[in-house]
Design an enzyme around this catalytic site. Structure first.
Site, PDB file in Angstrom:
ATOM      1  N   ASP A   1       0.836  -1.202   0.000  1.00 23.32           N
ATOM      2  CA  ASP A   1       0.000   0.000   0.000  1.00 23.32           C
ATOM      3  C   ASP A   1       0.873   1.255   0.000  1.00 23.32           C
ATOM      4  O   ASP A   1       2.075   1.212   0.328  1.00 23.32           O
ATOM      5  CB  ASP A   1      -0.880  -0.036   1.265  1.00 23.32           C
ATOM      6  CG  ASP A   1      -2.166   0.765   1.116  1.00 23.32           C
ATOM      7  OD1 ASP A   1      -2.293   1.521   0.144  1.00 23.32           O
ATOM      8  OD2 ASP A   1      -3.035   0.624   2.003  1.00 23.32           O
TER       9      ASP A   1
ATOM     10  N   ASP B   1     -10.812   2.270  -3.021  1.00 22.97           N
ATOM     11  CA  ASP B   1     -11.357   2.000  -1.689  1.00 22.97           C
ATOM     12  C   ASP B   1     -12.875   2.032  -1.703  1.00 22.97           C
ATOM     13  O   ASP B   1     -13.511   1.652  -0.723  1.00 22.97           O
ATOM     14  CB  ASP B   1     -10.829   3.037  -0.683  1.00 22.97           C
ATOM     15  CG  ASP B   1      -9.442   2.656  -0.196  1.00 22.97           C
ATOM     16  OD1 ASP B   1      -9.021   1.508  -0.431  1.00 22.97           O
ATOM     17  OD2 ASP B   1      -8.772   3.509   0.421  1.00 22.97           O
TER      18      ASP B   1
HETATM   19  C1  DGJ Z   1      -5.830   1.938   1.867  1.00 23.37           C
HETATM   20  C2  DGJ Z   1      -6.233   0.698   1.143  1.00 23.37           C
HETATM   21  O1  DGJ Z   1      -6.745   1.000  -0.102  1.00 23.37           O
HETATM   22  C3  DGJ Z   1      -7.228  -0.066   2.002  1.00 23.37           C
HETATM   23  O2  DGJ Z   1      -7.694  -1.180   1.305  1.00 23.37           O
HETATM   24  C4  DGJ Z   1      -6.578  -0.448   3.285  1.00 23.37           C
HETATM   25  O3  DGJ Z   1      -5.531  -1.350   3.032  1.00 23.37           O
HETATM   26  C5  DGJ Z   1      -6.066   0.797   3.992  1.00 23.37           C
HETATM   27  N1  DGJ Z   1      -5.243   1.596   3.135  1.00 23.37           N
HETATM   28  C6  DGJ Z   1      -5.283   0.431   5.210  1.00 23.37           C
HETATM   29  O4  DGJ Z   1      -4.715   1.507   5.817  1.00 23.37           O
END
Ligand code: DGJ
Length: 731
Positions: free
Chosen positions: A478, A548
């Protein structure tokens, strides 16, 4: 596929199955001339395309009007500050502070195969399936050379184009900007299509008029970004999937970029794409080279649909290297939306047990397992297990999950450092920052200066230790903030402008090390959702988390924009809980599953707490995924209707290469009163083949489905979805 050199007029012709791309080294000076890109043409009568009789096209023999020549000549790679006033392909500052550049033909090479790009992701090909033309241009005054590279691939209407600069002088030259692609072409009534967005709503389709001057998109956020995708297309016929000319450009790069079109006083267009001028400069010492990233160009005379299928085929076969690219990915359950930071091993085990019963194949532990991370205020960089949460440690948890019968995956955000962390206490200077200025926090974190060896080594060491400590088969990498406060103590003052690009090179080097040390690891990239969903990242990871926003209806738009360029096999898509955490919408569990089937498929919910009915549907969804995934991964994609534009329904098909099977997904978003029956017409099937609609006795001819269409049975109600599976049968 062929590349020819017509010596008499110094013309290069690059031929793909349906397109020709022609370049000339024009007149005695050898100006690089863009002659033509479009439908395949005959190469016997090409000289008139040089338009030698038009006014102004007499550079060397008519020095009096040199500027009118330079300012309208169709360049393949333009000059700077010597008489062409359009946006330049390259800008430099030489040792005397001057910025003139005039790169002209020096030599060329044509060879089988394709070279890699030093330190950068790039498409690949071997001697039997690809061919390359390299044209070396030189500016003798400043001693700069540019090697323009063009590669083509068997059976594909795509050209991979890049530029390598060589400082052949003894003095440094500062590169202020270097485009990887420019070409001058006639304006045939094109509009500019780009994919702007934001967090939670990435890659919406936007069509714009191309006005005189500059029309463009860019990112100088240090990553390709939520806001703009490093892609553009010049389209003649709006969103038509079948008609009109389309020139598509996709950048194989994950950092700052600019992409746009410059429309001149003579109504010619200069599309361009490259590293963003803002926040970039590069000091090139005598004898050194600079490799600019690659642009993929494709031309389609059959609308957006063909462009999409060319990108998909190219990226599936010549960019993604992971051994997973042709494999069915394990169906995963990720605990992020299930628990956020509030979990421990008992909770994860409970999820794993329930998931196993439903046929799910992997548990992914998301953010919050390390340091003292119970919210997003701390601990990035402290990649040590929080044993208060994971009692007995990581290996114990992984072993237990494995013994339940699930694989195990983990989340990391390797590029970041929290100001509240042990790492920051020890190394506050490791964050990217400008001395004397408090760096800007975003999600309460800073970005690590990976261009410094000690930082790079630390980060890689932690990733390696974590992955080696247990049977971890998947990593979600990430990156939750963008870069600013650009400053690095590792760089001299006249090299600070190199930081953004060096940062991206360091991320690539980290990922390269990772995939070579852990060749069987399934790597999924992610950046606060889909802020780094780009072709550069696909070189390292076969899948990227799309957004997200997991709401099925919002996902229709996000997945439409993403799949315009990227294969469905790369789109991270999960079924999540309702009301959806981001938009509060409740959609049927079936619809959430059907929409996620267009991607890598998985779950993002607390399976121990959802309703019995929803849970009971999971085994059926799992079975559906196994039934169709091979087709979804490898088939040809045809968009039928776009909810983004019609505001009522969405439909797309994936058709097997041999045209014997097709999966059509239809989503009724908003039902209307007193509406006529919904009919969807599907292109791409074999007109002559008869297709049975799976689960029924109905058999329809391909040409009938294309011309008359299929009737949607269940068009009533909001947020309803339907999968229609067609299988060819004997007539
Ligand atoms: C952003 C990601 O897109 C989410 O799926 C998740 O992993 C969060 N970060 C965690 O902080």
């Amino acid at each position: 596929m062929d590349i020819k050199y017509i010596e008499k007029n110094r013309i290069f012709v690059i031929e793909t199955p349906d397109t020709s791309y022609c370049i000339a080294a024009f007149d005695e000076e050898g100006f690089p001339c863009h002659m033509y890109y479009g439908d395949k043409i005959s190469t016997s009568d090409l000289t008139y395309v040089l338009k030698m009789l038009e006014p102004g096209y007499t550079a060397s023999s008519n020095m009096r009007d040199r500027s009118s020549f330079l300012d309208r000549f169709p360049f393949e790679y333009s000059t700077n500050n010597v008489g062409d006033y359009r946006k330049s392909s390259i800008e430099i500052t030489d040792k005397n502070g001057h910025s003139g550049v005039n790169l002209c033909y020096e030599s060329h090479k044509i060879f089988k195969g394709k070279k890699g790009l030093q330190g950068l992701p790039a498409t690949f090909g071997n001697e039997s399936d690809s061919m390359t033309l390299e044209i070396t241009l030189a500016d003798k005054v400043i001693g700069l050379k540019a090697v323009l590279s063009y590669s083509i691939f068997e059976g594909l209407d795509a050209i991979a184009r890049s530029v390598r600069l060589i400082n052949s002088s003894d003095e440094p030259i500062r590169i202020d900007s270097v485009m990887s692609m420019t070409m001058d072409m006639d304006n045939d009534g094109y509009k500019l299509l780009t994919l702007p967005g934001s967090w939670g709503r990435e890659r919406a389709m936007d069509f714009r008029e191309i006005g005189f001057g500059d029309t463009s998109v860019e990112s100088f956020r240090g990553e390709s970004s939520h806001q703009f995708q490093p892609f553009m297309a010049l389209v003649q016929n709006g969103d038509s999937q079948e008609q009109g000319k389309v020139y598509g450009f996709s950048f194989v790069y994950s950092g700052n970029f600019e992409a746009g079109v410059c429309r001149s006083q003579f109504d010619s267009l200069r599309p361009y794409m490259g590293i963003c001028r803002k926040n970039f400069s590069w000091k090139l010492l005598g004898g050194e080279e600079f490799q600019a990233p690659e642009v993929i160009m494709t031309y389609s005379s059959e609308g957006l649909g063909k462009m999409t299928r060319t990108f998909h085929d190219l990226y599936r076969n010549h960019l993604i290297r992971s051994p997973y690219k042709d494999r069915e990915r394990p169906i995963l359950i990720n605990n992020w939306e299930a628990t956020y930071f509030d979990f421990d091993s008992d909770k994860l085990i409970a999820i794993a047990k329930e998931a196993k019963k439903c046929g799910i194949e992997m548990l992914v532990m998301d953010d919050g397992w390390f340091g003292e991370r119970n919210d997003d205020n701390s601990s990035l960089g402290d990649w040590y297990v929080n044993e208060n949460k994971l009692k007995g440690g990581l290996k114990k948890l992984v072993d237990e999950v494995n013994s339940i019968g699930l694989k195990f995956g983990i989340w990391m955000e390797p590029e970041m450092i929290s100001p509240v962390s042990k790492l920051y206490e020890e190394h506050p200077d490791w964050a990217i920052q400008i001395p004397g200025r408090e760096p800007c926090r975003s999600r309460n974190q800073f970005v690590l200066d990976l261009t410094r060896k000690e930082v790079f080594d630390y980060v890689y060491g932690r990733i390696k230790d974590v992955l080696s400590s247990a049977n971890i088969e998947y990593l979600k990498w990430d990156m939750n903030r963008q870069l600013c406060d650009l400053g690095s103590p590792g760089l001299e003052s006249d090299r600070q402008g190199e930081l953004s690009h060096r940062y991206v090179l360091a991320v690539y080097a980290l990922m390269e090390k990772l995939v070579s040390d852990f060749p069987n690891l399934l790597l999924e990239n992610c950046s606060g959702g889909g802020a780094r969903f780009d072709a550069g990242m696909l070189y390292y990871s076969p899948q990227i988390w799309c957004s997200d926003d997991t709401d099925a209806i919002e996902r229709l738009k996000i997945q439409e924009g993403t799949s315009l360029i990227f294969p469905l096999s790369t789109m991270g898509a999960h079924v999540s809980d309702c009301p959806n955490h981001m938009v509060g919408r409740t959609t049927p569990f079936k619809t959430r599953g059907d929409v996620a089937l267009a991607g890598t498929f998985g779950y993002e919910l607390d399976i121990t707490r959802i309703s019995e009915d929803d849970r009971a549907e999971i085994p059926h969804q799992v079975e559906t995924y196994h039934k169709y995934n091979e087709l979804v991964r490898s088939g040809d994609y045809y968009r039928i209707a776009s909810y983004q534009r019609n505001r009522e329904y969405d439909a797309y098909a994936v058709i097997s290469r041999d045209k014997t099977r097709a999966l059509i997904t239809y989503v009724q978003v908003i039902a209307g009163p007193n509406a006529k029956k919904r009919i969807i017409k599907v292109n791409g099937l074999d007109d002559q083949k008869a297709y049975r609609i799976d689960g029924t006795d109905k058999v329809i001819l391909g040409s009938t489905i294309r011309n008359v269409g299929l009737q949607i049975q269940n068009a009533g109600g909001d947020f309803r979805s339907e999968l229609i599976y067609l299988v060819s049968v004997e007539k």
